[in-house]
Structure formats: structure tokens, C-alpha cells
Scaffold this motif. Structure first.
Motif, PDB file in Angstrom:
ATOM      1  N   LYS A 271       0.865  -1.015   0.132  1.00 44.58           N
ATOM      2  CA  LYS A 271       0.029  -0.114   0.026  1.00 44.58           C
ATOM      3  C   LYS A 271       0.893   1.302   0.109  1.00 44.58           C
ATOM      4  O   LYS A 271       0.683   2.361  -0.704  1.00 44.58           O
ATOM      5  CB  LYS A 271      -0.966  -0.056   1.296  1.00 44.58           C
ATOM      6  N   VAL A 272       1.829   1.346   0.784  1.00 45.31           N
ATOM      7  CA  VAL A 272       3.003   2.480   0.873  1.00 45.31           C
ATOM      8  C   VAL A 272       3.256   2.737  -0.422  1.00 45.31           C
ATOM      9  O   VAL A 272       3.641   3.846  -0.979  1.00 45.31           O
ATOM     10  CB  VAL A 272       3.850   2.220   1.996  1.00 45.31           C
ATOM     11  N   MET A 273       3.906   1.544  -1.006  1.00 42.83           N
ATOM     12  CA  MET A 273       4.820   1.660  -2.308  1.00 42.83           C
ATOM     13  C   MET A 273       3.799   2.331  -3.168  1.00 42.83           C
ATOM     14  O   MET A 273       4.022   3.000  -4.226  1.00 42.83           O
ATOM     15  CB  MET A 273       5.324   0.480  -2.714  1.00 42.83           C
ATOM     16  N   SER A 274       2.642   1.580  -3.396  1.00 43.66           N
ATOM     17  CA  SER A 274       1.437   1.958  -4.450  1.00 43.66           C
ATOM     18  C   SER A 274       0.775   3.514  -4.242  1.00 43.66           C
ATOM     19  O   SER A 274       1.048   3.973  -5.267  1.00 43.66           O
ATOM     20  CB  SER A 274       0.429   0.687  -4.429  1.00 43.66           C
ATOM     21  N   VAL A 275       0.636   3.811  -3.148  1.00 43.34           N
ATOM     22  CA  VAL A 275       0.224   4.965  -2.767  1.00 43.34           C
ATOM     23  C   VAL A 275       1.256   6.172  -3.473  1.00 43.34           C
ATOM     24  O   VAL A 275       1.070   7.271  -3.858  1.00 43.34           O
ATOM     25  CB  VAL A 275      -0.305   5.272  -1.481  1.00 43.34           C
ATOM     26  N   TYR A 276       2.435   5.802  -2.857  1.00 48.40           N
ATOM     27  CA  TYR A 276       3.621   6.888  -2.976  1.00 48.40           C
ATOM     28  C   TYR A 276       3.910   7.039  -4.511  1.00 48.40           C
ATOM     29  O   TYR A 276       4.015   8.200  -5.134  1.00 48.40           O
ATOM     30  CB  TYR A 276       4.925   6.413  -2.304  1.00 48.40           C
ATOM     31  N   PHE A 277       3.950   5.860  -5.354  1.00 46.04           N
ATOM     32  CA  PHE A 277       4.378   5.895  -6.484  1.00 46.04           C
ATOM     33  C   PHE A 277       3.043   6.113  -7.599  1.00 46.04           C
ATOM     34  O   PHE A 277       3.398   6.366  -8.702  1.00 46.04           O
ATOM     35  CB  PHE A 277       5.030   4.708  -7.212  1.00 46.04           C
TER      36      PHE A 277
ATOM     37  N   LEU B 168      13.210  11.092 -10.140  1.00 47.44           N
ATOM     38  CA  LEU B 168      13.438  11.936  -8.976  1.00 47.44           C
ATOM     39  C   LEU B 168      12.722  11.025  -7.794  1.00 47.44           C
ATOM     40  O   LEU B 168      13.049  11.399  -6.677  1.00 47.44           O
ATOM     41  CB  LEU B 168      12.927  13.165  -9.358  1.00 47.44           C
ATOM     42  N   SER B 169      11.347  10.622  -8.083  1.00 49.72           N
ATOM     43  CA  SER B 169      10.751  10.105  -7.068  1.00 49.72           C
ATOM     44  C   SER B 169      11.329   8.841  -6.365  1.00 49.72           C
ATOM     45  O   SER B 169      11.053   8.722  -5.002  1.00 49.72           O
ATOM     46  CB  SER B 169       9.171   9.755  -7.288  1.00 49.72           C
ATOM     47  N   ILE B 170      11.945   8.159  -7.158  1.00 56.35           N
ATOM     48  CA  ILE B 170      12.731   6.897  -6.595  1.00 56.35           C
ATOM     49  C   ILE B 170      13.825   7.420  -5.807  1.00 56.35           C
ATOM     50  O   ILE B 170      14.068   7.193  -4.434  1.00 56.35           O
ATOM     51  CB  ILE B 170      13.159   6.113  -7.937  1.00 56.35           C
ATOM     52  N   THR B 171      14.356   8.421  -6.247  1.00 58.74           N
ATOM     53  CA  THR B 171      15.718   9.139  -5.426  1.00 58.74           C
ATOM     54  C   THR B 171      15.335   9.741  -3.973  1.00 58.74           C
ATOM     55  O   THR B 171      15.950   9.577  -3.213  1.00 58.74           O
ATOM     56  CB  THR B 171      16.278  10.361  -6.384  1.00 58.74           C
ATOM     57  N   LEU B 172      14.192  10.424  -4.150  1.00 57.36           N
ATOM     58  CA  LEU B 172      13.576  11.180  -3.069  1.00 57.36           C
ATOM     59  C   LEU B 172      13.258  10.009  -1.939  1.00 57.36           C
ATOM     60  O   LEU B 172      13.548  10.085  -0.629  1.00 57.36           O
ATOM     61  CB  LEU B 172      12.772  12.117  -3.249  1.00 57.36           C
ATOM     62  N   ALA B 173      12.768   8.944  -2.456  1.00 56.33           N
ATOM     63  CA  ALA B 173      12.457   7.920  -1.488  1.00 56.33           C
ATOM     64  C   ALA B 173      13.308   7.207  -0.811  1.00 56.33           C
ATOM     65  O   ALA B 173      13.443   7.111   0.411  1.00 56.33           O
ATOM     66  CB  ALA B 173      11.306   6.993  -2.149  1.00 56.33           C
ATOM     67  N   LYS B 174      14.456   7.096  -1.634  1.00 55.80           N
ATOM     68  CA  LYS B 174      15.509   6.283  -1.076  1.00 55.80           C
ATOM     69  C   LYS B 174      16.284   7.160   0.018  1.00 55.80           C
ATOM     70  O   LYS B 174      16.782   6.975   1.039  1.00 55.80           O
ATOM     71  CB  LYS B 174      16.542   5.817  -2.137  1.00 55.80           C
TER      72      LYS B 174
END
Length: 490
Positions: free
Chosen positions: A75-81, A100-106
Motif C-alpha cells: 500500500k505504501v509503495m503503491s500510494v507513493y508512486f 526523481l521520486s525514486i531518488t527522494l524515497a531512498k
């Protein structure tokens, strides 16, 4: 007025931390898109079932599907992306917004863990809070390997964003959950507020479905933590016929209630996790343990992987602390002993979770992560306790020792990652986006949002859906790969 050399030391530590964070961000900015990403974010290949059945109720009717007890992580990954990349599309191209979304999440996970480690370590010190946070962050951040050295077993933020959100992020949540109990162990205080109790019960419920580790870690750690509290309470009471009864009467009700709920939730999650269709593996348990023994030798005693160095310097710190200042640090040393027992139990329970071909020795950076976190915490805290207890000029010895360790891991991590690199994926995605064909033939360099180089167009259904969903393509465009690599024309 502080001596000038003290100010220089703290300024240097702050600059080292800042430099490490900037470089870590650049490393995360090279991250690619892994093969699990489209299936989890878009709920493809039966992954929609876990999102539609948070508690895994359907497993009681005999149904089996992927990720039965991992609702929170999905759920967390689905909602975020499904939200953040589209926000950045207001300013960037669809491809750049996704990366950029991947970079910021990491990077957010990186910062979150440093904050939590600082909170755990700060409890032992009477320094100004910012000092212990700064020092602990500078030490621990150096262990967050992001390049291409020590990555097999000593990499906190996985190259694949899916693994980053299914392993270190849930462990950050677990550290946050345990924080009140940790402070209770040290100070004897915990909130009795009904709102806190209800909130933490709900927290526990969400936590046990947060990836593959939290439920198993709670089942292992709660009995050990309870035994530690009972033993300490027993030792503090005077001898007498009612000693054992008084131990149980003296237990904090808030602690008992919360840990009981968490344990029951974890049992439930562990049970429905046995219905996970991805867990089926024919390998005999004896063979798995044989691989585990090889894995222990490889991870903790092979200097090529970095964990051996970290393990050695941690043991040195703890032995020195116990020998020189054991009486002053009994509570911490008892905690270290408990963490060591927990680590051994956790490691030897891993084969019961099945076998994966991509973890040939059972132990790998993801499954070893809880033990790595313990090493980070124990090395840093024991080193700072040595620094605090050492008199006068002798403080230079633990300071130099810690500095050498930090510099070793910092210098070794100067390379950029090469696994599933954005620099290789992005040109291929741009090629697909610019193509007018329904199926694009790509170079055999790195797959886009897939684990494999598919030879047939229809095998890239997930990829086509993924590209269309993020507006990278205006229609569903399939991909397939050449049997060989061709150097691009310059």
C-alpha cells in the motif's frame, strides 16, 4: 567559552556528514527501475489481491497469492508512486519525474534511519542532543554503502527501489515502534495515556504487514525483551517466598498490553504469510541450513564484503568498554548481550522462511539487515561511551579509532552504482517513448522495469502498462530485446 579545537572538531564532523549525504543522494540518483516495480505499484499478476485483502482473510478459504501478509508495504509503495511522480510531472518530463521520486524515497529512508539511530543512541548521553545526533549520524551514514563495493552484504538502501521500500523502510517503522519500550528499559518510564495505547496497538497492526521482516522480528524479540525485563525485576527484588509473584505484579501494564497485542498480531501475520504463493520451495531444510553455515562464514568472516570489518571493530569496542568501564555501563552491556542472542536466534531461524535462488547463501543485504542495524548501533554507542568515559588526553584513542573506521567505509564507497543504472535505462525509455512502433526492439543492455530480457513482445505486458500509466508513452507500447549488445552510434 569552548576551546577552538572543539568547535573545529564539530564543524569538521558536520561537513563530513553533509558531504556523505550529498554523495549518497547522487548515488541514489543513479537508481533504476526494478522488475517488481510495475507489478506492485499497478497491482499486476495477482498483486492486486493483497491490496484488496489487507488482513489476508481469503487465505482461510484456501486461497494463495503473492504477498499475503505484506499489505502495508504494498500500500505504501503503491500510494507513493501513484501520486508523487505525477506531482513532479508538473515540472519535469514523465521519465525524470519517476526517477526523481525514486531518488527522494531512498534519500528519505536514509535520513529517517539516521534520525532514529540518533534517537536510540542519544538516550545514553547527557550531551546536548544535537551533538549525539550529529556524531551518530556522521558515523552511521558512512555505513550506508551506495556504490559498487561491499554491496552484496553491506548495503542498507537496496539498488532496487522495491527492496528499499520492503526492507529498510519497514525496519525504520519497527525502530519507531520499539522506541517507547527501549526508553522504558533504560529509564523505567512509558506513557500510560489511553490514546497512546490505542495508537500503538494500531501501529503494531500495520507493522506486522509491513514487508517480510517485522512479524518475524517481533516474534523473536518480544519474548527476549520480556525475559530481560523479568530477569532485571527479579534481581532488583529482595529474596523471599513471594519474589516471583511480585515480579509479575510489578510489570508495567502498558508494556504488557502493547507487547501482547503486537505478539498476537505477529503470530497472525506469520501464519497467513505461510500462504504466500511465492514462498513455495522444494529444497530440504537440511540443505538450507548447510547454505546458511556457508553464508555465515562468507558474510562475517570474509573481508571482501565489509561486514567482517564492522563485526571486528564492534567486538573490539564492546570488549574494551566491558574491560575498562564495565561497572559504569552495565545496562548497555546487558542490552548488547541480549541483542547478540537475538541476532543468533534470528539468523538460525532464517532457513525456515524458505529459499530464494537470488539469495544462494540465505544471508544477503536484505535478510541480514536487522543484524547490520544492531552492529551500527552497538559500534557507535560503545565507541561514544568509551569516548565519554576516557579521561583527558586518552579520549584521543577512541576518537581516532572511530574516525579511521568511518574514513575506511567512506573512502571505499566513492564509486557510483552500476546495477540497474538510470543512465542505462533512461535512453532506452526515451527510445520507446519516441518510437511509433507498437513493439520496440531494444539493445541488450539493461531491462526496463523487468528482471528479464524478453525475446517476444507479448512478454512485456507489465512494461507496456507501466510506460502507459506514467504517460511515458501515449499508448501501450511493448518492448523486446536483441540477442546481443550493440554499441550506440556516437
Amino acid at each position: 567559552m569552548k576551546p577552538i579545537h572543539i568547535k573545529i572538531i564539530y564543524t569538521s564532523i558536520a561537513l563530513i556528514l553533509l558531504g556523505d549525504l550529498i554523495y549518497s543522494y547522487k548515488q541514489y540518483n543513479r537508481s533504476g527501475i526494478d522488475g517488481d516495480f510495475p507489478r506492485i505499484v499497478l497491482g499486476q499478476e495477482e498483486y492486486d489481491k493483497v491490496l484488496n485483502d489487507p488482513l489476508g482473510i481469503s487465505t482461510f478459504s484456501g486461497e494463495s497469492y503473492p504477498g499475503t501478509n505484506r499489505y502495508t508495504a504494498h500500500k505504501v509503495m503503491s500510494v507513493y508512486f501513484k501520486r508523487v511522480p505525477f506531482f513532479f510531472q508538473n515540472f519535469l518530463s514523465p521519465i525524470d519525474s519517476l526517477y526523481l521520486s525514486i531518488t527522494l524515497a531512498k534519500f528519505a529512508i536514509h535520513l529517517m534511519l539516521l534520525l532514529l539511530f540518533g534517537t536510540y543512541i542519544n538516550v545514553w548521553f547527557r550531551w546536548a542532543k544535537w551533538k549525539s545526533y550529529l556524531i551518530s549520524a556522521a558515523i552511521i551514514s558512512s555505513f550506508f554503502i551506495g556504490g559498487s563495493v561491499y554491496t552484496e552484504h553491506l548495503q542498507v538502501i537496496d539498488p532496487c527501489i522495491t527492496y528499499a521500500m520492503f526492507y529498510p523502510l519497514p525496519l525504520a517503522a519497527l525502530l519507531a515502534f520499539y522506541l517507547p519500550f527501549y526508553k522504558y528499559y533504560i529509564t523505567g518510564n512509558i506513557s500510560k495515556s489511553p490514546s497512546f495505547i490505542v495508537l500503538w496497538i494500531l501501529f503494531a497492526l500495520g507493522l506486522v504487514f509491513f514487508g517480510p521482516l517485522p512479524a518475524a522480528l517481533l516474534l523473536t524479540s518480544i519474548p527476549l525483551f520480556a525475559m530481560g525485563l523479568l530477569c532485571r525485576a527479579y534481581g532488583n527484588l529482595p529474596a523471599g517466598s513471594g519474589r516471583i509473584v511480585n515480579v509479575f505484579k510489578g510489570l508495567n501494564r502498558t508494556v504488557v498490553i502493547l507487547l501482547c497485542f503486537a505478539f498476537v498480531f505477529a503470530l497472525y501475520s506469520f501464519y497467513i504469510g505461510t500462504k504466500n504463493s511465492e514462498s513455495a520451495d522444494p529444497m530440504a531444510l537440511k540443505e538450507r541450513f548447510m547454505f546458511l553455515f556457508k553464508g555465515i562464514q562468507e558474510v562475517f568472516f570474509n573481508k571482501e564484503h565489509g561486514v567482517a570489518y564492522l563485526f571486528l571493530v564492534t567486538v573490539i569496542n564492546v570488549l574494551l568498554l566491558a574491560y575498562l568501564y564495565g561497572k559504569e555501563n552495565k545496562a548497555f552491556l546487558y542490552l548488547v548481550a541480549g541483542l547478540a542472542v537475538f541476532s543468533l536466534i534470528y539468523i538460525f531461524l532464517l532457513p525456515l522462511g524458505g529459499y530464494r535462488y537470488y539469495r544462494p547463501l540465505i544471508l544477503r543485504r536484505d535478510t541480514t539487515l536487522p543484524v547490520l542495524f544492531i552492529l551500527f548501533y552497538v559500534f557507535t554507542t560503545s565507541g561514544l561511551l568509551l569516548l565519554r568515559n576516557c579521561p583527558g588526553k586518552l579520549k584521543a584513542y577512541p576518537f581516532v579509532f572511530i574516525a579511521v573506521v568511518v574514513l575506511h567505509f567512506g573512502i571505499i564507497d566513492t564509486e557510483m552504482p552500476g546495477y540497474y543504472s538510470r543512465n542505462e535505462q533512461k535512453p532506452l525509455m526515451q527510445e520507446v517513448a519516441a518510437s511509433k512502433e507498437d513493439c520496440v526492439l531494444l539493445n541488450h543492455t539493461v531491462p526496463i522495469a523487468s528482471w528479464n530480457f524478453n525475446a517476444e513482445c507479448e512478454e512485456s505486458e507489465n512494461v507496456a502498462n507501466f510506460l502507459f500509466f506514467y504517460r511515458i508513452t501515449l499508448r501501450k507500447v511493448y518492448v523486446r530485446y536483441k540477442d546481443y549488445y550493440e554499441e550506440p552510434v556516437k
